[in-house]
Design a protein around this motif. Structure first.
Motif, short mmCIF file in Angstrom:
data_model
loop_
_atom_site.label_atom_id
_atom_site.label_comp_id
_atom_site.label_asym_id
_atom_site.label_seq_id
_atom_site.Cartn_x
_atom_site.Cartn_y
_atom_site.Cartn_z
N THR A 181 0.83 -1.20 0.00
CA THR A 181 0.00 0.00 0.00
C THR A 181 0.87 1.25 0.00
O THR A 181 0.63 2.19 -0.76
CB THR A 181 -0.93 0.00 1.22
OG1 THR A 181 -1.75 -1.17 1.19
CG2 THR A 181 -1.83 1.24 1.22
N PHE A 216 1.29 4.20 -2.90
CA PHE A 216 1.11 5.63 -2.66
C PHE A 216 2.34 6.43 -3.12
O PHE A 216 2.21 7.55 -3.59
CB PHE A 216 0.80 5.91 -1.19
CG PHE A 216 -0.64 5.75 -0.84
CD1 PHE A 216 -1.51 6.83 -0.93
CD2 PHE A 216 -1.15 4.53 -0.44
CE1 PHE A 216 -2.85 6.68 -0.61
CE2 PHE A 216 -2.50 4.38 -0.13
CZ PHE A 216 -3.36 5.46 -0.22
N VAL A 244 1.89 6.78 -6.76
CA VAL A 244 0.87 7.80 -7.05
C VAL A 244 1.48 9.20 -6.99
O VAL A 244 1.18 10.06 -7.83
CB VAL A 244 -0.32 7.68 -6.06
CG1 VAL A 244 -1.23 8.89 -6.16
CG2 VAL A 244 -1.09 6.40 -6.33
N VAL A 263 -11.90 3.42 -2.51
CA VAL A 263 -10.86 4.30 -1.97
C VAL A 263 -9.80 4.58 -3.03
O VAL A 263 -9.39 5.73 -3.24
CB VAL A 263 -10.19 3.67 -0.72
CG1 VAL A 263 -8.98 4.50 -0.29
CG2 VAL A 263 -11.19 3.59 0.41
N ILE A 264 -9.34 3.54 -3.72
CA ILE A 264 -8.23 3.67 -4.66
C ILE A 264 -8.63 4.45 -5.92
O ILE A 264 -7.89 5.31 -6.39
CB ILE A 264 -7.69 2.28 -5.05
CG1 ILE A 264 -7.18 1.55 -3.80
CG2 ILE A 264 -6.59 2.39 -6.09
CD1 ILE A 264 -6.09 2.30 -3.05
N LEU A 275 -8.72 8.12 -5.53
CA LEU A 275 -7.36 8.65 -5.33
C LEU A 275 -6.67 8.90 -6.66
O LEU A 275 -6.14 10.00 -6.91
CB LEU A 275 -6.54 7.65 -4.49
CG LEU A 275 -5.05 7.99 -4.34
CD1 LEU A 275 -4.90 9.25 -3.50
CD2 LEU A 275 -4.30 6.83 -3.71
N LEU A 312 -8.42 11.65 -8.53
CA LEU A 312 -8.08 12.95 -7.97
C LEU A 312 -6.75 13.44 -8.51
O LEU A 312 -6.61 14.58 -8.94
CB LEU A 312 -8.03 12.87 -6.44
CG LEU A 312 -7.53 14.12 -5.71
CD1 LEU A 312 -8.50 15.27 -5.90
CD2 LEU A 312 -7.33 13.83 -4.21
N VAL A 313 -5.75 12.56 -8.51
CA VAL A 313 -4.42 12.95 -8.98
C VAL A 313 -4.45 13.31 -10.46
O VAL A 313 -3.87 14.31 -10.88
CB VAL A 313 -3.41 11.81 -8.72
CG1 VAL A 313 -2.08 12.09 -9.40
CG2 VAL A 313 -3.19 11.63 -7.22
N ALA A 333 -13.13 14.18 -3.42
CA ALA A 333 -12.60 12.82 -3.61
C ALA A 333 -13.25 11.80 -2.67
O ALA A 333 -13.72 10.75 -3.12
CB ALA A 333 -11.08 12.82 -3.46
N PRO A 334 -13.31 12.05 -1.33
CA PRO A 334 -13.97 11.05 -0.47
C PRO A 334 -15.46 10.93 -0.75
O PRO A 334 -16.03 9.84 -0.63
CB PRO A 334 -13.72 11.59 0.95
CG PRO A 334 -13.39 13.04 0.78
CD PRO A 334 -12.73 13.16 -0.55
#
Length: 532
Positions: A28, A32, A35, A153-154, A157, A160-161, A337-338
């Motif tokens: 994990t 990240f 990312v 969740v992923i 993420l 968003l990026v 995002a969330p």
């Protein structure tokens, strides 16, 4: 298909729910770090956009040459993105990412040390080419390393990026240039780049290399793909600025693009091991997701281009002021995002996309009423709607495109998927520039019909301006005429921008009506992994 079992429906009645698959903390954390590397690569597309004038002055470049600081990066990146799938299978995710992030970091340092425009263009092209491999590698890892129940969740993420990085690029670039110098647009990558490279080398163990694939590497296909995509990107970037085929280089590279494209597609369908496997487009969901990604590229990169144009050319904002104004969309994406992750658990992805497209269309509709006096607060709500729309759209588009493919096809498909977004941006910018140029000519002609000696309002305005410039003596009337002419050109420019926003509204409303034709993807199994 291997994905069918992984993305089946709810457990049968009477049977215990399967325990959510666990992903180690090491993997994990490694993901990240990857990312963050992808964030830097996408950020660098737009980080220079608000600071080109400062780079131009620092390198003594012409106005024609300076645009290549951005264009060279985009051309090189768009070639690497589809190639990365093959390289990742050959080298493994670990070594592919180490080489990409390490090379990107080194070329960032070289960009900061450039002393003339030729050096800068070469370094930027190498930075874009090497760093471009990080983007699809992260998307592929997200859908192979993590089980479906982790995707709420992923997926937000990486969405968003992919959307936040180009949006805040002008903001960050404006701050760095204003507070320090343009060199820090590139120096800011050095320390994070070293961290990403080292951590990826130490932690990533997702797969093993397969050097046997080098024996059947399609070098001819690579050459044709580079000629096709590179010349296509150039034509789309430079065509609107040079009257398209009136320019010899644009015409020549259009021919190269056509020949390269035909040859590339021939190789893709006839070679035993093609450089890019186009069979992923046979999957209905992947084709639909990639098509929507293409259109989102138009909205993402097009508006990131249009807002600074208006603020700089019409409002006269500095790069720092442009960055501060553009920050609104980025903040909204971060906050959404969330929310997008939660909605992806509860809503049909087609409903989510409909909400996102509607928000986007509402924002561009509001912008179609813009005037020369619009400032931060007039742009505030449209930017919120843009940020919300982008974030809500990207999550279901990612899931629809990549979420139902078998693991062995995701690396290649991820490159194609990310390519569609970048090509959408390139096509969008070309269309926007062409529309702005054509509509500005039309609006200038119409405005000039009203600003004549037969118009009492025009004559009164000109006389008042002449009185204001009387301190210039005999030049007062000429100064007044120049000022009036500039006012007319400014109004024509604002009206042409408004026309582009109206067309974007029509485009996104049209996408809402296309949603019922998408096949509903099979639901991911219920599980508690997403929140841990």
């Amino acid at each position: 298909m291997a994905a069918s079992a992984a993305i089946s429906g709810s457990p049968k009645a009477g049977m215990p729910a399967a325990k959510p698959a666990q992903v180690s903390r090491r993997r994990t954390f490694a993901f990240f770090c990857m990312v963050f590397g992808m964030f830097m690569a996408i950020l660098d597309i737009q980080i220079v956009s608000a600071s080109l004038a400062e780079i131009q002055a620092g390198l003594s470049a012409s106005s024609e040459e300076i645009s290549w600081v951005q264009t060279s990066y985009l051309i090189a990146e768009v070639i690497m993105i589809p190639l990365s799938g093959t390289l990742s299978r050959v080298l493994s995710t670990r070594w592919m990412f180490v080489i990409a992030s390490g090379g990107f970091t080194f070329m960032s340092l070289m960009c900061a040390t450039a002393t003339n425009i030729d050096q800068m263009i070469v370094y930027r092209a190498l930075q874009g080419f090497i760093g471009g491999g990080m983007i699809p590698t992260v998307f592929a890892s997200a859908f192979t390393v993590f089980p479906p129940e982790k995707r709420p969740v992923i997926s937000p993420l990486i969405g968003l990026v992919a959307t936040l990085a180009p949006t805040i690029g002008p903001t960050l670039g404006g701050y760095l240039t204003d507070l320090m110098s343009w060199h820090w647009l590139f120096l800011v990558n050095i320390v994070p780049g070293i961290f990403v490279t080292v951590s990826t080398y130490l932690l990533v163990d997702f797969d093993e290399p397969n050097f046997e694939l080098f024996k059947s590497f399609d070098w001819a296909g690579l050459g044709f793909m580079a000629a096709f995509l590179g010349s296509l990107e150039y034509v789309l970037e430079e065509g609107p600025l040079n009257d398209w085929f009136q320019d010899g280089m644009v015409l020549f590279l259009t021919v190269v693009c056509v020949v390269g494209g035909v040859s590339f597609f021939y190789r893709a369908f006839t070679a035993k091991h093609p450089i890019v496997d186009l069979r992923a487009f046979a999957d209905r969901n992947f084709l639909a997701g990639s098509s929507f990604s293409f259109v989102m590229g138009i909205g993402l990169y097009g508006l990131t281009y249009l807002y600074p144009l208006y603020l700089g050319h019409v409002r006269g904002y500095s790069s720092l002021q442009i960055g501060e104004t553009m920050f609104v969309s980025g903040a909204c994406m971060f906050l959404m995002a969330p929310v997008a992750g939660i909605l992806s658990r509860k809503l049909d992805p087609r409903v989510m996309m409909g909400i996102g497209f509607a928000a986007f269309a509402a924002g561009t509709w509001m912008m179609s009423g813009m005037t020369k006096d619009w400032d931060f607060w007039e742009l505030f709500v449209p930017q919120i709607l843009r940020g919300v729309g982008l974030m809500i759209c990207m999550v279901p588009i990612n899931n629809i495109a990549l979420g139902t493919l078998p693991p062995e096809r995701i690396k290649n498909a991820s490159g194609l998927y990310n390519l569609t977004r970048n090509l959408g941006g390139a096509v969008g910018l070309a269309l926007i520039n062409t529309i702005v140029n054509n509509r500005m000519d039309l609006h200038l002609q119409r405005l000039r019909e009203h600003v004549t000696w037969g118009s009492s309002t025009a004559v009164e305005t000109l006389n008042a301006m002449t009185m204001n410039f009387q301190s210039l003596g005999s030049d007062a009337s000429q100064a007044a005429l120049r000022t009036l002419s500039n006012m007319v050109r400014r109004e024509a420019l604002v009206m042409s921008y408004a026309d582009v926003f109206l067309l974007l509204t029509v485009l996104f409303v049209g996408l809402i009506f296309a949603l019922p034709f998408i096949k509903k993807p099979r639901a991911a199994p219920a599980g508690g992994g997403g929140g841990h």
